[in-house]
Every structure is written in C-alpha cells, then in structure tokens.
Scaffold this motif. Structure first.
Motif, PDB file in Angstrom:
ATOM      1  N   GLU A  90       0.802  -1.275   0.045  1.00 37.36           N
ATOM      2  CA  GLU A  90       0.048  -0.062   0.208  1.00 37.36           C
ATOM      3  C   GLU A  90       1.004   1.258   0.040  1.00 37.36           C
ATOM      4  N   ASN A  91       2.196   1.138   0.726  1.00 37.60           N
ATOM      5  CA  ASN A  91       2.953   2.416   0.826  1.00 37.60           C
ATOM      6  C   ASN A  91       4.092   2.468  -0.565  1.00 37.60           C
ATOM      7  N   ASN A  92       3.771   1.784  -1.491  1.00 41.08           N
ATOM      8  CA  ASN A  92       4.413   1.677  -2.429  1.00 41.08           C
ATOM      9  C   ASN A  92       6.040   1.412  -2.399  1.00 41.08           C
ATOM     10  N   VAL A  93       6.183   0.482  -1.534  1.00 36.54           N
ATOM     11  CA  VAL A  93       7.542  -0.118  -1.058  1.00 36.54           C
ATOM     12  C   VAL A  93       7.709  -1.437  -2.077  1.00 36.54           C
ATOM     13  N   THR A  94       8.612  -1.155  -3.118  1.00 33.16           N
ATOM     14  CA  THR A  94       8.942  -2.335  -3.732  1.00 33.16           C
ATOM     15  C   THR A  94      10.069  -3.065  -3.669  1.00 33.16           C
ATOM     16  N   PHE A  95      10.186  -4.116  -4.018  1.00 33.99           N
ATOM     17  CA  PHE A  95      11.591  -5.187  -3.791  1.00 33.99           C
ATOM     18  C   PHE A  95      11.513  -6.096  -4.697  1.00 33.99           C
ATOM     19  N   ASP A  96      12.848  -6.592  -4.842  1.00 34.25           N
ATOM     20  CA  ASP A  96      13.156  -7.649  -6.054  1.00 34.25           C
ATOM     21  C   ASP A  96      12.624  -9.053  -5.550  1.00 34.25           C
ATOM     22  N   LYS A  97      12.857  -9.339  -4.112  1.00 30.02           N
ATOM     23  CA  LYS A  97      12.313 -10.644  -3.579  1.00 30.02           C
ATOM     24  C   LYS A  97      12.158 -10.545  -2.204  1.00 30.02           C
ATOM     25  N   ILE A  98      11.091 -11.128  -1.658  1.00 31.34           N
ATOM     26  CA  ILE A  98      10.711 -11.108  -0.331  1.00 31.34           C
ATOM     27  C   ILE A  98      10.686 -12.752   0.194  1.00 31.34           C
ATOM     28  N   PHE A  99      11.232 -12.735   1.474  1.00 30.49           N
ATOM     29  CA  PHE A  99      11.714 -13.873   2.346  1.00 30.49           C
ATOM     30  C   PHE A  99      10.575 -13.895   3.402  1.00 30.49           C
ATOM     31  N   ILE A 100       9.918 -15.002   3.444  1.00 29.63           N
ATOM     32  CA  ILE A 100       8.880 -15.242   4.602  1.00 29.63           C
ATOM     33  C   ILE A 100       9.355 -16.339   5.115  1.00 29.63           C
ATOM     34  N   GLN A 101       9.526 -16.376   6.625  1.00 27.10           N
ATOM     35  CA  GLN A 101       9.945 -17.700   7.395  1.00 27.10           C
ATOM     36  C   GLN A 101       8.779 -18.289   7.934  1.00 27.10           C
ATOM     37  N   ILE A 102       8.498 -19.547   7.865  1.00 25.52           N
ATOM     38  CA  ILE A 102       7.368 -20.188   8.323  1.00 25.52           C
ATOM     39  C   ILE A 102       7.776 -21.399   8.986  1.00 25.52           C
ATOM     40  N   ASP A 103       7.006 -21.724   9.792  1.00 31.38           N
ATOM     41  CA  ASP A 103       7.391 -23.080  10.737  1.00 31.38           C
ATOM     42  C   ASP A 103       6.083 -23.480  11.448  1.00 31.38           C
ATOM     43  N   TYR A 104       6.135 -23.584  12.926  1.00 34.19           N
ATOM     44  CA  TYR A 104       5.133 -24.023  13.758  1.00 34.19           C
ATOM     45  C   TYR A 104       3.883 -23.047  13.574  1.00 34.19           C
ATOM     46  N   THR A 105       4.176 -21.715  13.138  1.00 36.46           N
ATOM     47  CA  THR A 105       3.430 -20.771  12.946  1.00 36.46           C
ATOM     48  C   THR A 105       2.179 -21.058  11.764  1.00 36.46           C
ATOM     49  N   PHE A 106       2.594 -22.181  11.286  1.00 36.73           N
ATOM     50  CA  PHE A 106       1.537 -22.748  10.389  1.00 36.73           C
ATOM     51  C   PHE A 106       0.092 -23.110  10.831  1.00 36.73           C
ATOM     52  N   ASN A 107       0.403 -23.487  12.143  1.00 33.74           N
ATOM     53  CA  ASN A 107      -0.741 -23.999  12.974  1.00 33.74           C
ATOM     54  C   ASN A 107      -1.565 -23.017  13.540  1.00 33.74           C
ATOM     55  N   ASN A 108      -1.416 -21.803  13.241  1.00 29.34           N
ATOM     56  CA  ASN A 108      -2.178 -20.577  13.784  1.00 29.34           C
ATOM     57  C   ASN A 108      -2.477 -19.687  12.826  1.00 29.34           C
ATOM     58  N   GLU A 109      -3.923 -19.121  12.825  1.00 36.24           N
ATOM     59  CA  GLU A 109      -4.462 -18.229  11.968  1.00 36.24           C
ATOM     60  C   GLU A 109      -4.613 -16.998  12.593  1.00 36.24           C
ATOM     61  N   SER A 110      -4.471 -16.979  13.835  1.00 36.80           N
ATOM     62  CA  SER A 110      -4.891 -15.476  14.687  1.00 36.80           C
ATOM     63  C   SER A 110      -3.533 -14.885  14.714  1.00 36.80           C
ATOM     64  N   PRO A 111      -3.901 -13.463  14.892  1.00 35.65           N
ATOM     65  CA  PRO A 111      -2.691 -12.438  15.172  1.00 35.65           C
ATOM     66  C   PRO A 111      -1.950 -12.772  16.368  1.00 35.65           C
ATOM     67  N   SER A 112      -0.786 -12.276  16.407  1.00 31.65           N
ATOM     68  CA  SER A 112      -0.070 -12.135  17.769  1.00 31.65           C
ATOM     69  C   SER A 112      -0.770 -10.906  18.576  1.00 31.65           C
ATOM     70  N   VAL A 113      -0.530 -11.076  19.798  1.00 26.67           N
ATOM     71  CA  VAL A 113      -1.029 -10.010  20.632  1.00 26.67           C
ATOM     72  C   VAL A 113      -0.351  -8.832  20.542  1.00 26.67           C
ATOM     73  N   ASN A 114       1.137  -9.183  20.573  1.00 31.96           N
ATOM     74  CA  ASN A 114       1.958  -7.884  20.640  1.00 31.96           C
ATOM     75  C   ASN A 114       1.816  -7.095  19.295  1.00 31.96           C
ATOM     76  N   VAL A 115       2.138  -7.579  18.131  1.00 27.51           N
ATOM     77  CA  VAL A 115       2.256  -6.760  16.859  1.00 27.51           C
ATOM     78  C   VAL A 115       0.800  -6.285  16.534  1.00 27.51           C
ATOM     79  N   SER A 116      -0.189  -6.976  16.824  1.00 27.07           N
ATOM     80  CA  SER A 116      -1.573  -6.531  16.382  1.00 27.07           C
ATOM     81  C   SER A 116      -1.878  -5.296  17.183  1.00 27.07           C
TER      82      SER A 116
END
Length: 291
Positions: free
Chosen positions: A95-121
């Motif tokens: 939305e802020n028009n930040v562009t990038f060549d490649k994005i890296f997304i780390q995934i592990d046991y977080t796959f078991n959860n669809e809800s947001p975290s308390v801190n970041v949200s």
C-alpha cells in the motif's frame, strides 16, 4: 439520576479527547517499533525484504546480505509475530508503494495458527481509524474490532501494556528506540539454554492466512521465498517440518542445516555467530544462485 448522567457524560468526553490525543501523537510519532516504521516507510525500493518472527529478527544479518550482493536489504522480523501479522506488514508495504526484488517469509510451527499475535496486532491499533489497510485487516481478523473502533479509547486502555500511557508518553516526548529500523537485525548472545523444546506433533490441514499471502504474491507477480530457519539438534527427530513441506512444496527447509548447539542461544534461536552462518546459507542458496 442527573448527577449520574453528568458523570457519565464527563467520562465519555474524557475518553473521546484521550482517544483523539493518543491517535494524533501516534500518527505523528518517531517510530518506536517496526510496525510504526513500516507505516511510515513509503515510496522506497528495497531489494530484499525478510518477514517473520524473532526467528527472522535474530537470524538474518542484513549488513552481510548488502555487503555480499551490493543490494539493499531489510529485516522486518518481529518478536512473536504470526502469519496474520506478516500478512498485515506485507499489505502495508504494498500500500505504501515499497517495492522489492524478492521477499523472504519464514514459516514454521506458525502454520498451525491463523490468529494474530497479541504484541504486533496491538501495535497497529492506534492507526485503526486512520489507515485503511489496518482498518480492513482488523475488521476481518480481530474479534474486538467493533469495540476497538466504536468505543473511544477502548483500544488503548485494553492494550495498556503495549500502547498505554507509558508508551504514549515516550512517543509524545519523542524518545527514540535503541534500534536501527533500516537494518532490523537484532543479535542475540549468551550461553545456550538447553531447556526442553518440542515442535507440534501434528500440523493443521491448511492455513487461510498463508493461502492469502501466496495468492497476493501470485496476483502481484512477487518473487517470494518461503523458508524455515534452523532448529537446534534436540528437535532433529521431529517430522513437523517434513509435514510442513507437504503443505508447502516450495518451502526451503533449513531446519536441520545447523546442528551444533554452539551456534544457538536456545533451540529456536541462533546466536550472532549462528545468524551470520545461516545468513550466508541464504545468500549462497537463494540470492547468488537466483535465476
């Protein structure tokens, strides 16, 4: 009855004024966390963006990436973040028009959860009424959306530990965080914590948030790398990541790439030497060998 109504009106007035004041201060704040930094990061090209939890924030040495590639990199890993938080940050960047060549997304046991975290949200709530991406995301994913949106000051009072008076005051007097947001890497050091550590025995059948992230990458033709960071030797027998690879065939699995515990601060987090070692693996495998 009149006295009670008068007190009630005064309380409502205080809540309305406090809400407006807190919102204004946060809107015009010097960033004190990564969520605030992303909200103010606009119209910029960053070659490599890393998203995830502390297993990104403590693991990806952006200066090493930049030194070896002569390109820009930013570590937007956030302590305790889940896939829902990653999705919000991802949408804010676009939305802020930040562009990038490649994005890296780390995934592990977080796959078991669809809800947001308390801190970041919680960090996004001051912008609930002023940022359309934050508003839309919370409306879909936050069960407290309506009380947060319609009851003045409720979102600040109910998340006092994160965006309450202490943080508000620090933001008001423009206390800067002791942190380089343009880099984003946070090194951890110390003796290895050999506490018991286990990955989930079972994996969720699917994750709608992950599906949304993947769909967004496809629609925007974004080059994305999904990967799993190393775990210590104590969890080497776990087959959770093997199950995860069945759900995400393109997953880059580094879960067992570093097994010497001298590179770990605990079973889920690398120390600074381990972070440098792992970042080099990412550079060699996903950047230098990119097509």
């Amino acid at each position: 009855m009149f006295y009670t109504a008068k007190i009630l009106l005064i309380l409502i007035a205080i809540m309305v004024v406090s809400d407006a004041l807190y919102t204004y201060v946060y809107e015009n704040a010097v960033p004190r966390n990564k969520t605030q930094y992303v909200l103010k990061l606009k119209d910029k090209k960053i070659d490599y963006v890393f998203l995830g939890s502390s297993r990104v924030e403590n693991h990806i040495v952006t200066k090493l990436v930049e030194k070896q590639t002569s390109k820009t990199a930013i570590n937007l890993g956030m302590q305790g973040s889940k896939l829902d938080d990653i999705y919000l940050v991802f949408k804010l960047l676009l939305e802020n028009n930040v562009t990038f060549d490649k994005i890296f997304i780390q995934i592990d046991y977080t796959f078991n959860n669809e809800s947001p975290s308390v801190n970041v949200s919680s960090e996004s709530l001051p912008y609930l009424r002023t940022n359309k991406v934050v508003n839309a995301h919370n409306r879909l994913n936050n069960p407290n959306y309506y009380v947060n949106y319609y009851i003045p000051f409720f979102r600040f009072a109910s998340n006092d530990y994160k965006i309450g008076f202490r943080d508000f005051f620090s933001t008001l007097v423009k206390n800067k965080a002791n942190y380089n947001f343009e880099d984003g890497f946070d090194a951890r050091n110390g003796s290895f914590d050999n506490a018991k550590y286990e990955l989930p025995a079972k994996i969720s059948n699917s994750n709608k948030v992950f599906d949304s992230i993947k769909k967004l990458c496809f629609q925007r033709k974004i080059d994305v790398v999904f990967y799993c960071s190393p775990f210590c030797s104590q969890v080497v027998e776990s087959n959770y990541v093997e199950q995860l690879k069945l759900k995400i065939p393109e997953l880059k699995d580094y879960s067992k790439s570093i097994l010497d515990n001298k590179y770990f601060i605990n079973c889920g987090h690398l120390n600074e030497d381990g972070a440098n070692l792992f970042t080099q693996l990412i550079i060699d495998d996903c950047i230098k060998n990119e097509k």
